[in-house]
Design a protein around this motif. Structure first.
Motif, PDB file in Angstrom:
ATOM      1  N   ILE A  92       6.728   8.925 -63.820  1.00  0.00           N
ATOM      2  CA  ILE A  92       5.386   9.013 -63.213  1.00  0.00           C
ATOM      3  C   ILE A  92       5.436   8.761 -61.707  1.00  0.00           C
ATOM      4  CG2 ILE A  92       4.697   6.608 -63.551  1.00  0.00           C
ATOM      5  CD1 ILE A  92       1.923   7.618 -64.357  1.00  0.00           C
ATOM      6  N   SER A  93       6.494   8.132 -61.235  1.00  0.00           N
ATOM      7  CA  SER A  93       6.586   7.772 -59.815  1.00  0.00           C
ATOM      8  C   SER A  93       7.041   8.913 -58.919  1.00  0.00           C
ATOM      9  CB  SER A  93       7.538   6.591 -59.631  1.00  0.00           C
ATOM     10  OG  SER A  93       7.039   5.456 -60.302  1.00  0.00           O
ATOM     11  N   GLN A  94       7.578   9.950 -59.497  1.00  0.00           N
ATOM     12  CA  GLN A  94       8.102  11.052 -58.699  1.00  0.00           C
ATOM     13  C   GLN A  94       6.977  11.946 -58.187  1.00  0.00           C
ATOM     14  OE1 GLN A  94      11.449  10.838 -58.108  1.00  0.00           O
ATOM     15  NE2 GLN A  94      11.054   8.998 -59.310  1.00  0.00           N
ATOM     16  N   GLU A  95       7.031  12.245 -56.901  1.00  0.00           N
ATOM     17  CA  GLU A  95       6.014  13.119 -56.323  1.00  0.00           C
ATOM     18  C   GLU A  95       6.035  14.493 -57.000  1.00  0.00           C
ATOM     19  OE1 GLU A  95       4.188  14.125 -51.929  1.00  0.00           O
ATOM     20  OE2 GLU A  95       6.245  13.405 -52.088  1.00  0.00           O
ATOM     21  N   ARG A  96       7.229  14.986 -57.261  1.00  0.00           N
ATOM     22  CA  ARG A  96       7.379  16.237 -58.022  1.00  0.00           C
ATOM     23  C   ARG A  96       7.831  15.826 -59.422  1.00  0.00           C
ATOM     24  NH1 ARG A  96       9.950  21.110 -55.030  1.00  0.00           N
ATOM     25  NH2 ARG A  96       9.358  21.827 -57.069  1.00  0.00           N
ATOM     26  N   GLU A  97       6.867  15.528 -60.249  1.00  0.00           N
ATOM     27  CA  GLU A  97       7.123  14.924 -61.549  1.00  0.00           C
ATOM     28  C   GLU A  97       7.800  15.878 -62.529  1.00  0.00           C
ATOM     29  OE1 GLU A  97       4.623  12.793 -65.138  1.00  0.00           O
ATOM     30  OE2 GLU A  97       3.588  13.383 -63.321  1.00  0.00           O
ATOM     31  N   ASN A  98       8.811  15.337 -63.213  1.00  0.00           N
ATOM     32  CA  ASN A  98       9.419  16.004 -64.356  1.00  0.00           C
ATOM     33  C   ASN A  98       8.777  15.357 -65.580  1.00  0.00           C
ATOM     34  OD1 ASN A  98      11.006  16.741 -66.546  1.00  0.00           O
ATOM     35  ND2 ASN A  98      12.904  16.715 -65.364  1.00  0.00           N
ATOM     36  N   LEU A  99       7.890  16.073 -66.226  1.00  0.00           N
ATOM     37  CA  LEU A  99       7.092  15.512 -67.310  1.00  0.00           C
ATOM     38  C   LEU A  99       7.926  14.975 -68.466  1.00  0.00           C
ATOM     39  CD1 LEU A  99       3.982  16.942 -66.621  1.00  0.00           C
ATOM     40  CD2 LEU A  99       3.964  16.066 -68.944  1.00  0.00           C
ATOM     41  N   ARG A 100       9.144  15.442 -68.614  1.00  0.00           N
ATOM     42  CA  ARG A 100       9.992  14.958 -69.717  1.00  0.00           C
ATOM     43  C   ARG A 100      10.207  13.453 -69.652  1.00  0.00           C
ATOM     44  NH1 ARG A 100      14.743  19.231 -69.343  1.00  0.00           N
ATOM     45  NH2 ARG A 100      14.150  18.950 -67.186  1.00  0.00           N
ATOM     46  N   PHE A 101      10.374  12.899 -68.461  1.00  0.00           N
ATOM     47  CA  PHE A 101      10.571  11.456 -68.328  1.00  0.00           C
ATOM     48  C   PHE A 101       9.306  10.700 -68.738  1.00  0.00           C
ATOM     49  CE2 PHE A 101      13.800  12.996 -65.321  1.00  0.00           C
ATOM     50  CZ  PHE A 101      14.899  12.311 -65.808  1.00  0.00           C
ATOM     51  N   ARG A 102       8.198  11.151 -68.253  1.00  0.00           N
ATOM     52  CA  ARG A 102       6.927  10.501 -68.561  1.00  0.00           C
ATOM     53  C   ARG A 102       6.641  10.546 -70.061  1.00  0.00           C
ATOM     54  NH1 ARG A 102       1.361  11.990 -65.388  1.00  0.00           N
ATOM     55  NH2 ARG A 102       0.060  10.381 -66.277  1.00  0.00           N
ATOM     56  N   ILE A 103       6.814  11.712 -70.659  1.00  0.00           N
ATOM     57  CA  ILE A 103       6.550  11.867 -72.093  1.00  0.00           C
ATOM     58  C   ILE A 103       7.527  11.035 -72.918  1.00  0.00           C
ATOM     59  CG2 ILE A 103       6.627  13.530 -73.999  1.00  0.00           C
ATOM     60  CD1 ILE A 103       5.515  15.617 -71.951  1.00  0.00           C
ATOM     61  N   THR A 104       8.804  11.081 -72.570  1.00  0.00           N
ATOM     62  CA  THR A 104       9.809  10.297 -73.295  1.00  0.00           C
ATOM     63  C   THR A 104       9.488   8.811 -73.231  1.00  0.00           C
ATOM     64  OG1 THR A 104      11.510  11.954 -72.878  1.00  0.00           O
ATOM     65  CG2 THR A 104      12.271   9.744 -73.453  1.00  0.00           C
ATOM     66  N   GLY A 105       9.116   8.338 -72.057  1.00  0.00           N
ATOM     67  CA  GLY A 105       8.769   6.926 -71.901  1.00  0.00           C
ATOM     68  C   GLY A 105       7.565   6.529 -72.741  1.00  0.00           C
ATOM     69  N   MET A 106       6.557   7.386 -72.783  1.00  0.00           N
ATOM     70  CA  MET A 106       5.370   7.074 -73.586  1.00  0.00           C
ATOM     71  C   MET A 106       5.679   7.126 -75.079  1.00  0.00           C
ATOM     72  SD  MET A 106       3.067   5.953 -71.676  1.00  0.00           S
ATOM     73  CE  MET A 106       2.024   5.637 -73.080  1.00  0.00           C
ATOM     74  N   VAL A 107       6.480   8.109 -75.506  1.00  0.00           N
ATOM     75  CA  VAL A 107       6.849   8.192 -76.915  1.00  0.00           C
ATOM     76  C   VAL A 107       7.610   6.928 -77.334  1.00  0.00           C
ATOM     77  CG1 VAL A 107       8.335   9.426 -78.563  1.00  0.00           C
ATOM     78  CG2 VAL A 107       6.789  10.704 -77.077  1.00  0.00           C
ATOM     79  N   MET A 108       8.517   6.479 -76.482  1.00  0.00           N
ATOM     80  CA  MET A 108       9.275   5.260 -76.789  1.00  0.00           C
ATOM     81  C   MET A 108       8.356   4.039 -76.857  1.00  0.00           C
ATOM     82  SD  MET A 108      12.636   6.054 -74.468  1.00  0.00           S
ATOM     83  CE  MET A 108      13.715   4.760 -75.073  1.00  0.00           C
ATOM     84  N   THR A 109       7.411   3.972 -75.949  1.00  0.00           N
ATOM     85  CA  THR A 109       6.469   2.848 -75.941  1.00  0.00           C
ATOM     86  C   THR A 109       5.577   2.883 -77.176  1.00  0.00           C
ATOM     87  OG1 THR A 109       6.485   2.797 -73.526  1.00  0.00           O
ATOM     88  CG2 THR A 109       4.615   1.741 -74.631  1.00  0.00           C
ATOM     89  N   PHE A 110       5.022   4.057 -77.490  1.00  0.00           N
ATOM     90  CA  PHE A 110       4.175   4.174 -78.682  1.00  0.00           C
ATOM     91  C   PHE A 110       4.982   3.886 -79.942  1.00  0.00           C
ATOM     92  CE2 PHE A 110       1.173   7.350 -76.420  1.00  0.00           C
ATOM     93  CZ  PHE A 110       0.433   6.298 -75.895  1.00  0.00           C
ATOM     94  N   ALA A 111       6.225   4.350 -79.987  1.00  0.00           N
ATOM     95  CA  ALA A 111       7.073   4.087 -81.153  1.00  0.00           C
ATOM     96  C   ALA A 111       7.278   2.585 -81.335  1.00  0.00           C
ATOM     97  CB  ALA A 111       8.413   4.798 -81.009  1.00  0.00           C
TER      98      ALA A 111
END
Length: 127
Positions: A92-111
């Motif tokens: 989420i911190s990247q100005e040009r965001e790669n959504l895979r990192f954000r989604i992976t992080g949220m999936v891990m948190t929700f899991a």
């Protein structure tokens, strides 16, 4: 005691995210909000999102540790939460965001939260 060690590591990460947000606030002279500064908005959301999810995750894991004494599960959940939050904050911190990192992080948190909640329900019912 396992959870307090991970809580301490997560606390240090929270402070790091806080300092980064403060640094951007000072750089862009913005006290409230993001002032239409993309990097500040992203840093602020990474910080806030961390604050929104980590306490609940840690609390659920702590309940498992103190009520069920399942060290392997506690380590696995803590590592999953820590990795999820680091990956999400990076993404989420990247100005040009790669959504895979954000989604992976949220999936891990929700899991983490779902597995811990279900484990607690199962442990409670089986007692």
């Amino acid at each position: 005691m396992i959870t307090p060690v991970y809580a301490a590591i997560l606390a240090l990460l929270f402070v790091l995210l806080s300092f980064r947000t403060i640094r951007y606030r000072r750089r862009f002279s913005v006290a409230i909000g993001s002032g239409d500064q993309v990097l500040l908005a992203r840093a602020s959301r990474a910080h806030a999102n961390f604050a929104e999810y980590v306490p609940l995750g840690l609390l659920l894991i702590w309940f498992i540790e103190t009520g069920a004494a399942m060290p392997l599960l506690v380590h696995a959940l803590c590592l999953l939460l820590l990795a999820g939050r680091v990956i999400h904050a990076y993404g989420i911190s990247q100005e040009r965001e790669n959504l895979r990192f954000r989604i992976t992080g949220m999936v891990m948190t929700f899991a983490t939260i779902v597995i811990a909640a279900v484990a607690l329900l199962v442990i409670t019912v089986l007692r």
